[in-house]
Design an enzyme around this catalytic site. Structure first.
Site, PDB file in Angstrom:
ATOM      1  CE  LYS A 124     -29.829  40.942  33.605  1.00  0.00           C
ATOM      2  NZ  LYS A 124     -28.498  40.416  33.531  1.00  0.00           N
ATOM      3  CD  GLU A 208     -34.199  36.643  29.197  1.00  0.00           C
ATOM      4  OE1 GLU A 208     -33.699  35.607  29.655  1.00  0.00           O
ATOM      5  OE2 GLU A 208     -33.566  37.691  29.033  1.00  0.00           O
ATOM      6  CG  HIS A 243     -29.604  31.952  38.232  1.00  0.00           C
ATOM      7  ND1 HIS A 243     -30.012  31.022  37.323  1.00  0.00           N
ATOM      8  CD2 HIS A 243     -30.632  32.129  39.086  1.00  0.00           C
ATOM      9  CE1 HIS A 243     -31.251  30.651  37.606  1.00  0.00           C
ATOM     10  NE2 HIS A 243     -31.643  31.302  38.682  1.00  0.00           N
ATOM     11  NE  ARG A 299     -19.566  43.422  34.457  1.00  0.00           N
ATOM     12  CZ  ARG A 299     -19.495  42.099  34.589  1.00  0.00           C
ATOM     13  NH1 ARG A 299     -18.311  41.498  34.540  1.00  0.00           N
ATOM     14  NH2 ARG A 299     -20.569  41.365  34.758  1.00  0.00           N
TER      15      ARG A 299
HETATM   16  P1  ADP Z   1     -26.798  38.104  35.473  1.00  0.00           P
HETATM   17  O1  ADP Z   1     -26.528  39.375  34.726  1.00  0.00           O
HETATM   18  O2  ADP Z   1     -27.442  38.338  36.801  1.00  0.00           O
HETATM   19  O3  ADP Z   1     -25.653  37.184  35.516  1.00  0.00           O
HETATM   20  P2  ADP Z   1     -27.915  36.752  33.180  1.00  0.00           P
HETATM   21  O4  ADP Z   1     -29.024  37.321  32.398  1.00  0.00           O
HETATM   22  O5  ADP Z   1     -26.551  36.858  32.608  1.00  0.00           O
HETATM   23  O6  ADP Z   1     -27.966  37.380  34.638  1.00  0.00           O
HETATM   24  O7  ADP Z   1     -28.240  35.244  33.491  1.00  0.00           O
HETATM   25  C1  ADP Z   1     -27.463  34.481  34.379  1.00  0.00           C
HETATM   26  C2  ADP Z   1     -27.637  32.997  34.109  1.00  0.00           C
HETATM   27  O8  ADP Z   1     -28.998  32.622  34.233  1.00  0.00           O
HETATM   28  C3  ADP Z   1     -27.264  32.578  32.707  1.00  0.00           C
HETATM   29  O9  ADP Z   1     -25.931  32.269  32.610  1.00  0.00           O
HETATM   30  C4  ADP Z   1     -28.135  31.371  32.483  1.00  0.00           C
HETATM   31  O10 ADP Z   1     -27.546  30.247  33.086  1.00  0.00           O
HETATM   32  C5  ADP Z   1     -29.365  31.679  33.233  1.00  0.00           C
HETATM   33  N1  ADP Z   1     -30.353  32.246  32.329  1.00  0.00           N
HETATM   34  C6  ADP Z   1     -30.486  33.532  31.964  1.00  0.00           C
HETATM   35  N2  ADP Z   1     -31.523  33.708  31.114  1.00  0.00           N
HETATM   36  C7  ADP Z   1     -32.062  32.497  30.927  1.00  0.00           C
HETATM   37  C8  ADP Z   1     -33.179  32.009  30.188  1.00  0.00           C
HETATM   38  N3  ADP Z   1     -33.955  32.816  29.463  1.00  0.00           N
HETATM   39  N4  ADP Z   1     -33.450  30.694  30.239  1.00  0.00           N
HETATM   40  C9  ADP Z   1     -32.716  29.868  30.986  1.00  0.00           C
HETATM   41  N5  ADP Z   1     -31.673  30.255  31.707  1.00  0.00           N
HETATM   42  C10 ADP Z   1     -31.336  31.553  31.689  1.00  0.00           C
END
Ligand code: ADP
Length: 667
Positions: A124, A208, A243, A299
């Site tokens: 990330k 973040e 999440h 992927r």
């Molecule tokens: P993973 O790779 O573990 O799935 P992500 O970075 O894709 O993690 O985030 C998963 C979920 O978490 C997202 O779909 C969103 O709902 C929430 N999320 C991620 N980043 C943020 C953020 N900065 N603010 C609010 N919600 C977030």
């Protein structure tokens, strides 16, 4: 690197995965005339994906590290079977650059991007640095290399609480914590790091800004090795628990045509920054106005079918064609959006117990036929075991229709017609989601499920007259069927022969509720059922999965499953679980055991949080287990003293084993 060496025609494909995605890939690969090789662990000897493939290779023990995550054993399996290419599916090694490189080094085509692209986009932090350069909008935060406490604390302060601590290598919501104040930061980092280390072998964190009540919107992209790159519209995956996505749809009902083009263009720009090859997804969070890049997945994703249904494109076919070294068969302006698709993920888990995974044998597996816009991608069948070793997703149900409303209607009907027993599933929860007015109105954000959990997991209606009658019908139907199978059954001679009027009484109970009585009159003359003062004419006609029940001239269809004294019914009023209080059954009330601090499932003790002799409030944390890759904290069931801890960090504990004893305080 010379791409003709990386991507070229092949005839035999090894699928380095299990469950529904292995089955999904095998289906398309076979249709394209490829020979397919499955791999499996000792826990998956009888799994569906093994049965589907042309050949199958045992990798090793159940533990993923010794099987599905073993690069060495996978490469060896390919060599043994003459496989020329590897499809990694999603999860496991699908985003592991070392694996992609090992495939290349072994002379295998890796169905996906190159190791370099994965390294660039897979973390990330790395991808955010790249996106920043390419001018793609980011969530404010920190994605640098320095990982000391002071740097992270400063970054959190700068972004402003609430913030998210995220594993750079993260996926599936693991290694991620919301932090609302500076005081919570330290412990959150420790626990997120531990989870990330266990899950990904990498505990680097990024910070973040936490976007309040966001939506999750993502764009499917695919590139070939000739420099072509396409976006295939977006998906909205805002309905999440922990999440993790549970419902996904395409297109996003939140975006208008202009916003759609903006986010798709940003996604093409993001993927273009690494000349991306293969299928991938660019993920964004949105505050309703703007979208911010959060990560790229290099992927195929779980939710790819909704994109397939609105574009008419088989993404696995395109992945394989790209891996053959072909050019993508369409141009951007030839890709048309048609209708709407919604997907629900069917998990073996219990929504009323914090979505705890459920393991065991699937005794009943009835899903509707794939007609009328319904598609089902399943990884399990009746009789299969759900083991504690892997992700608990059983299947995906996807519905397409010309409009969103009708697609939701179709999906809900499909869910209502599904009966999976033996393990706990989230099917009723999914139904509750699909019928929730706010979901229908798209008035949702990623916190929706958590807020509405009580409503979404509400116990169904109490059984009424129809259900009591259906319960008797289910028992009688079951006994008749058994009687037919066995010619000398007493039912043949007495039970259903017209030898005078006979009577039989039944009692049913739901949970710890009161018993409800119902009497069946049968024998000479028409059968009737008596509940209290009411007498109803009654007839049954058996059919697949249940029977038609006619009560006072009205026919209705009932699905029924009987296991011992437990009855499961689906009537027009919903789903019902009834306990048949059998007068001859020797009822013994089982101790509920909820006060015991025991492993709910097999797992590993990762932290002990209280000391022996400590005074505990009710709900105080005692220890943390890692169960099916998720951390679960066991807490004091009541206020008291921690008498003993019967485990230590690192112990692998079996289901039901008592881990600690709390002595209740005086009163
Ligand atoms: P993973 O790779 O573990 O799935 P992500 O970075 O894709 O993690 O985030 C998963 C979920 O978490 C997202 O779909 C969103 O709902 C929430 N999320 C991620 N980043 C943020 C953020 N900065 N603010 C609010 N919600 C977030």
């Amino acid at each position: 690197m010379d791409r003709t060496k990386l991507y070229r025609r092949f005839r035999t494909l090894l699928i380095a995965n299990r469950g529904e995605i292995a089955a999904r890939v095998i289906r398309t690969a076979r249709a394209m005339g490829l020979r397919t090789v499955a791999v499996y662990s000792e826990a998956d000897r009888d799994a569906m994906h093994v049965a589907l493939a042309d050949e199958a290779v045992l990798l090793g023990p159940a533990r993923a590290r010794d099987s599905y995550l073993s690069v060495e054993r996978l490469i060896e399996a390919a060599r043994k079977t003459g496989a020329e290419a590897v499809h990694p599916g999603y999860g496991f090694l699908s985003e592991n650059a070392e694996f992609a490189q090992a495939c290349y080094d072994a002379g295998l085509v890796f169905v996906g991007p190159t190791a370099e692209m994965m390294t660039a986009m897979g973390s990330k932090s790395g991808s955010k640095a790249l996106m920043e350069k390419a001018g793609v909008p980011l969530v404010p935060g920190y994605h640098g290399d320095a990982q000391d406490d002071a740097t992270l604390a400063k970054a959190a302060e700068k972004a402003g609480f609430p913030i998210l601590v995220k594993a750079s290598a993260g996926g599936g919501g693991r290694g991620m914590r919301i932090v609302r104040s500076a005081a919570e930061l330290g412990p959150a980092i420790v626990s997120a790091k531990r989870e990330a280390k266990a899950a990904f072998g990498d505990d680097r964190m990024l910070i973040e800004k936490y976007v309040d009540n966001p939506r999750h919107i993502e764009v499917q992209i695919i590139g070939d090795s000739h420099g072509n790159l396409l976006s295939l519209f977006e998906r909205e995956c805002t309905l999440q628990r922990r999440h993790q996505k549970v419902i996904e749809e395409a297109p996003s009902p939140t975006l208008n045509a202009t916003q759609r083009e903006t986010v798709c263009a940003a996604a093409r720009k993001a993927a273009g920054a690494v000349n991306y090859v293969g299928a991938g997804t660019i993920e964004f969070v949105s505050d309703g106005k703007d979208v911010f890049f959060i990560e790229m997945n290099t992927r195929l994703q779980v939710e790819h079918p909704v994109t397939e249904l609105i574009t008419g494109i088989d993404l696995v076919e395109w992945q394989l064609r790209v891996a053959f070294g072909e050019a993508l068969p369409m141009k951007q302006d030839e890709i048309k959006l048609n209708g709407h698709a919604v997907e629900a993920r069917v998990y073996a888990e219990n929504p009323t117990r914090n979505f705890m995974p459920s393991v065991g044998k699937i005794s009943t597996w009835r899903l509707p036929a794939e007609t009328g816009g319904l598609r089902i991608d399943a990884g399990y069948r009746e009789g299969d075991a759900v083991s504690p070793y892997y992700d608990a997703m059983l299947a995906k149900m996807i519905a397409w229709a010309p409009t969103r409303d009708v697609a939701i209607e179709r999906l809900n009907r499909g869910l209502e017609e599904s009966d999976v027993r033996g393990i706990v599933t989230n099917i009723p929860f999914l139904s509750a989601l699909m019928t929730h007015p706010k979901v229908r109105a798209n008035a949702i954000d990623t916190g929706f499920i958590e807020r509405e959990l009580a409503v979404l997991t509400q116990a169904g209606a109490a059984p009424g007259e129809l259900e009591l009658c259906a319960a008797v019908a289910a028992i009688v139907n079951d006994e008749l069927r058994a009687a037919q199978a066995e010619a000398n059954s007493p039912w043949q001679t007495f039970g259903w022969m017209p030898v005078g009027r006979r009577q039989r009484s039944f009692s049913f109970r739901v949970g710890h509720g009161a018993e409800q009585r119902i009497t069946l009159n049968y024998g000479s003359g028409p059968s009737t059922l008596v509940i209290g003062e009411r007498e109803l004419a009654f007839a049954i006609a058996p059919k697949d999965g249940g029977f038609d029940l006619t009560l006072d001239g009205v026919k209705t269809s009932v699905a029924a499953v009987i296991t011992g004294h437990e009855l499961y019914l689906r009537t027009r009023n919903g789903r019902f679980d009834l306990h048949w209080v059998d007068p001859f059954g020797g009822e013994s009330e089982e101790q509920s055991g909820e006060d015991k601090i025991a492993a709910p499932l097999p797992g590993t003790v990762v932290a002990v949080l209280a000391e022996e002799g400590a005074k505990l409030e009710k709900g105080a944390p005692i220890l943390t287990l890692e169960v099916m890759k998720m951390e679960q904290t066991l807490r004091a069931p009541y206020a008291g003293t921690l008498k003993s801890i019967k485990c230590k960090v690192g112990d692998i504990v079996q289901e039901g084993v008592e881990l600690a004893v709390v002595e209740p305080s005086g009163e």
